[in-house]
Design an enzyme around this catalytic site. Sequence first.
Site, PDB file in Angstrom:
ATOM      1  N   ASP A  76       0.811  -1.206   0.000  1.00 53.66           N
ATOM      2  CA  ASP A  76       0.000   0.000   0.000  1.00 53.66           C
ATOM      3  C   ASP A  76       0.852   1.267   0.000  1.00 53.66           C
ATOM      4  OD1 ASP A  76      -2.292  -1.452  -0.107  1.00 53.66           O
ATOM      5  OD2 ASP A  76      -2.886  -1.134   1.981  1.00 53.66           O
ATOM      6  N   GLY A  77       2.036   1.208   0.616  1.00 51.36           N
ATOM      7  CA  GLY A  77       2.908   2.383   0.607  1.00 51.36           C
ATOM      8  C   GLY A  77       3.326   2.767  -0.796  1.00 51.36           C
ATOM      9  N   ASP A 180      -1.773  12.331  21.799  1.00 51.62           N
ATOM     10  CA  ASP A 180      -0.613  12.106  20.940  1.00 51.62           C
ATOM     11  C   ASP A 180      -0.876  12.617  19.524  1.00 51.62           C
ATOM     12  OD1 ASP A 180       0.717  10.946  23.004  1.00 51.62           O
ATOM     13  OD2 ASP A 180       0.523   8.878  22.280  1.00 51.62           O
ATOM     14  N   ALA A 192      -6.195   1.638   7.701  1.00 48.42           N
ATOM     15  CA  ALA A 192      -4.782   1.982   7.835  1.00 48.42           C
ATOM     16  C   ALA A 192      -4.524   2.540   9.239  1.00 48.42           C
ATOM     17  CB  ALA A 192      -4.387   2.964   6.733  1.00 48.42           C
ATOM     18  N   TYR A 193      -4.014   3.758   9.339  1.00 51.16           N
ATOM     19  CA  TYR A 193      -3.661   4.341  10.636  1.00 51.16           C
ATOM     20  C   TYR A 193      -4.880   4.444  11.552  1.00 51.16           C
ATOM     21  CZ  TYR A 193      -0.714   7.340  13.648  1.00 51.16           C
ATOM     22  OH  TYR A 193       0.024   7.858  14.673  1.00 51.16           O
TER      23      TYR A 193
END
Length: 307
Positions: A76-77, A180, A192-193
């Site tokens: 995916d990157g 954060d 994803a993230y």
Amino acid sequence: MVTDRRILVVAHTGRPESLSAAVDVVRLLRSAGVLPVVDAESRDDLVEATGEGELLVLGQTAEVGELELVIVLGGDGTILRAAELARGGSAPLLGINLGHVGFLAESERDDLASAVGRALERDYLVEERMTLAVRVKLGAEVIYETWALNEATVEKASRERMLEVVIEVDGRPLSSFGCDGVVMSTPTGSTAYAFSAGGPIVWPSLDALLLVPLSAHALFARPLVVGPNSSLAVEVLDRTQGVGVLWCDGRRAVDLPRGARVVARRSPTPVRLARLHPGPFTDRLVNKFALPVHGWRGPIDEEGRGA
């Protein structure tokens, strides 16, 4: 016979498997009379590996608007990098997974020749994925603009300092807390993230925006899902002791001064994905995450409806 068809090949040529796959694709395209295009970063590696003369280079001897398709070799990157390279054109991205999970990829390495063959025959469907338009404002001034396919993330830049933020939906403040960071995501980015941060999985056919706080010190810091016409914003408060940074798709970063406000909206420009195997997103989830579905007994009739 050489045609004027141009297909961009994107690969992480620093990895032997990816370089080998890229060489195979370049040779398959050339044998079909199609002109392979590569990005400047990969050109030298591919010219040396193919040993067959020059290649068209994106932005030098070929333009984004001339591309018919982008074949992406990697995880995916690499697909996110390809989406960045192809931004501004209409060529869809066909991903061949050489990575691990590979949610955006369409085929696996073993199917490479078949996938290229179908690409040459234009035997694929095109699926549009919404993207984010991202803007950083300081007071009334816009100091940075970019976009994202997966997510825009406001994060603390230093490990020992917390980020103090206010989150906002549709121009109205919702809550403030230390954290954060905060992820603003598309449905595509929900695996994803945002997924890693505890956000919901949103089917890519649904138009929506997600907001997921990261390690928030607050009673109300739940993941949010809003409509596609809404706007999300994260403001870095003046009382923040640390430094903030905006990351988009983990590729483009900019520092955020105190008082900076990051606004994410639906972009009018989607990313187009070429699909060889259209099917339920449920199946993709099960396959990519190796989910346990043993013992399931259904569907039922020829139209897939439950009894």
